[in-house]
Scaffold this active site. Structure first.
Site, short mmCIF file in Angstrom:
data_model
loop_
_atom_site.label_atom_id
_atom_site.label_comp_id
_atom_site.label_asym_id
_atom_site.label_seq_id
_atom_site.Cartn_x
_atom_site.Cartn_y
_atom_site.Cartn_z
N ARG A 159 0.83 -1.21 0.00
CA ARG A 159 0.00 0.00 0.00
C ARG A 159 0.86 1.25 0.00
O ARG A 159 0.58 2.22 -0.69
CB ARG A 159 -0.95 -0.01 1.20
CG ARG A 159 -1.93 1.15 1.19
CD ARG A 159 -3.03 0.99 2.20
NE ARG A 159 -2.55 1.10 3.56
CZ ARG A 159 -3.30 0.87 4.64
NH1 ARG A 159 -4.55 0.52 4.50
NH2 ARG A 159 -2.80 1.00 5.84
N ARG A 161 10.08 19.57 -8.61
CA ARG A 161 11.44 19.73 -9.16
C ARG A 161 12.30 20.64 -8.29
O ARG A 161 13.50 20.73 -8.46
CB ARG A 161 11.39 20.24 -10.61
CG ARG A 161 10.92 19.14 -11.57
CD ARG A 161 10.76 19.67 -12.97
NE ARG A 161 9.76 20.75 -13.01
CZ ARG A 161 9.37 21.37 -14.11
NH1 ARG A 161 9.86 21.01 -15.28
NH2 ARG A 161 8.47 22.34 -14.05
N LYS A 188 -2.67 6.86 1.41
CA LYS A 188 -2.51 7.21 2.82
C LYS A 188 -1.49 8.35 2.89
O LYS A 188 -0.32 8.15 3.22
CB LYS A 188 -2.05 5.98 3.61
CG LYS A 188 -2.49 5.98 5.05
CD LYS A 188 -2.35 4.60 5.64
CE LYS A 188 -2.18 4.64 7.13
NZ LYS A 188 -3.22 5.30 7.89
N GLU A 208 -16.47 5.72 6.02
CA GLU A 208 -15.60 5.12 7.05
C GLU A 208 -15.60 6.03 8.27
O GLU A 208 -16.30 7.04 8.29
CB GLU A 208 -14.19 4.91 6.50
CG GLU A 208 -13.49 6.19 6.05
CD GLU A 208 -12.08 5.95 5.53
OE1 GLU A 208 -11.43 4.99 5.96
OE2 GLU A 208 -11.63 6.77 4.70
N1 PXG Z 1 -9.34 4.68 7.35
C1 PXG Z 1 -8.46 5.68 7.53
C2 PXG Z 1 -8.81 7.03 7.07
C3 PXG Z 1 -7.24 5.42 8.17
O1 PXG Z 1 -6.36 6.40 8.33
C4 PXG Z 1 -7.91 3.10 8.42
C5 PXG Z 1 -9.09 3.42 7.77
C6 PXG Z 1 -7.67 1.67 8.80
O2 PXG Z 1 -6.74 1.07 7.93
P1 PXG Z 1 -5.78 -0.11 8.41
O3 PXG Z 1 -4.99 -0.45 7.20
O4 PXG Z 1 -4.94 0.43 9.52
O5 PXG Z 1 -6.65 -1.22 8.84
C7 PXG Z 1 -6.95 4.11 8.62
C8 PXG Z 1 -5.68 3.77 9.31
C9 PXG Z 1 -2.17 6.77 13.24
C10 PXG Z 1 -3.39 6.18 12.77
O6 PXG Z 1 -2.22 7.60 14.11
C11 PXG Z 1 -3.52 5.76 11.47
C12 PXG Z 1 -4.70 5.21 11.04
C13 PXG Z 1 -5.71 5.06 11.92
C14 PXG Z 1 -5.56 5.51 13.20
C15 PXG Z 1 -4.40 6.07 13.66
O7 PXG Z 1 -1.13 6.36 12.75
N2 PXG Z 1 -4.86 4.84 9.73
#
Ligand code: PXG
Length: 292
Positions: A52, A105, A152, A185
């Site tokens: 990812r 750039r 992300k 979400e």
């Molecule tokens: N949606 C969003 C917008 C996210 O940022 C998820 C879903 C869940 O994805 P995963 O692959 O983790 O199952 C995320 C995940 C942090 C942090 O502080 C990052 C996330 C979520 C909570 C805290 O690093 N990202």
């Protein structure tokens, strides 16, 4: 002892782990990141996280100075050097340091690579027993025709604005709708409901981050012979669901007890949520990449 952070090829103590104020991650949010968990000396779904991350880097035309294999080794080494068995790893790639101005750039150095291994507790412990209080946010998930939520990226301001709404309402989390008003979400987690004997989660094209924990839950549901649908749904379907839970690397699987004041089911984690959580706990401690 101070933790060690990987910054552009070196492992340095946390207090010395720094990037330039001219770094484009800082100036423009120009970069991508991953949040990864380690359980009992194993890094969970490491290769999926790397895939990812590199897909996101490609989408924003960011050239990563390390191969995925090299970064994989760096992540494992960072966990090892910090002697952590249960941890949260943050890998951050930014386009790097350059002169002011949007044009990439202007960037004269290779991308900045940072790997932090630490711990995280997203919600208080009780909510895993009692469930989360969730609101629907006014801030919509950003459109896939702008920054695609699949990336992300270091631009989390949209989600942070939603998170500010959550705190101001005194809730634990918030649901974000897409531009059409369907549930996409939560601010940092994916959402599932159990309704009419079916597990439902919005499809990736609803405009959401296709979470790795979401994928794990879909796999577990299939293994457990639960009927699953990736389908759009509205807040009405959430309010009237028998169960609701959120998934994310940091959050893991967390039950939802109330949405906008409506009690979900009987307000306690339901049987499907509990079964999935139990299986999830088993796979997290057995299937990851051993840190060594
Ligand atoms: N949606 C969003 C917008 C996210 O940022 C998820 C879903 C869940 O994805 P995963 O692959 O983790 O199952 C995320 C995940 C942090 C942090 O502080 C990052 C996330 C979520 C909570 C805290 O690093 N990202």
């Amino acid at each position: 002892m101070e933790s060690l952070v990987y910054v552009n090829g070196n492992f340095v103590p946390r207090s010395e782990a720094k990037v330039s104020v001219f770094d484009r991650g800082y100036l423009y949010g120009d970069g991508v990141f991953e949040g990864i968990r380690g359980y009992d000396g194993r890094v969970f779904r490491l290769d999926q996280h790397l895939e990812r991350l590199y897909r996101g880097a490609k989408a924003i035309a960011l050239e990563v100075p390390l191969t995925p294999e090299e970064l994989r080794d760096v992540i494992l080494e960072t966990v090892r050097r910090n002697a952590l068995r249960d941890c949260y790893v943050r890998a951050v790639l930014s386009r790097g340091e350059g002169d002011l101005g949007l044009d990439p750039r202007n960037c004269h150095f290779p991308a900045t690579v940072v790997v932090i291994a630490d711990t995280i507790a997203l919600y208080p412990k009780e909510v895993y027993e009692d469930g989360l209080e969730v609101i629907a946010c006014v801030t919509r998930r950003n459109m896939p025709t702008a920054i695609d939520p699949q990336i992300k990226s270091l631009n989390y301001l949209n989600n942070i604005l939603a998170r500010i709404e959550v705190s101001r309402a005194g809730a634990h989390e918030g649901l974000m709708l897409n531009q059409q008003g369907y549930v996409a979400e939560a601010t940092g987690d994916n959402v599932f409901i159990w309704r009419e004997q079916r597990l439902m989660t919005p499809p990736a094209h609803a405009g959401l981050l296709d979470g790795i924990t979401r994928q794990v839950v879909l796999e577990l549901a299939e293994e457990m012979d639960l009927p699953v649908r990736e389908e759009m749904f509205t807040l009405y379907q959430v309010y009237s669901a028998d169960e609701c839970f959120l998934t994310g690397t940091a959050a893991e699987i967390v039950p939802v007890s109330r949405v906008d004041g409506r009690v979900i089911g009987d307000g306690k984690p339901g049987p499907i949520t509990k079964r999935l959580t139990a299986r999830f706990k088993e796979v997290t401690v057995t299937e990851g990449v051993p840190v060594g």
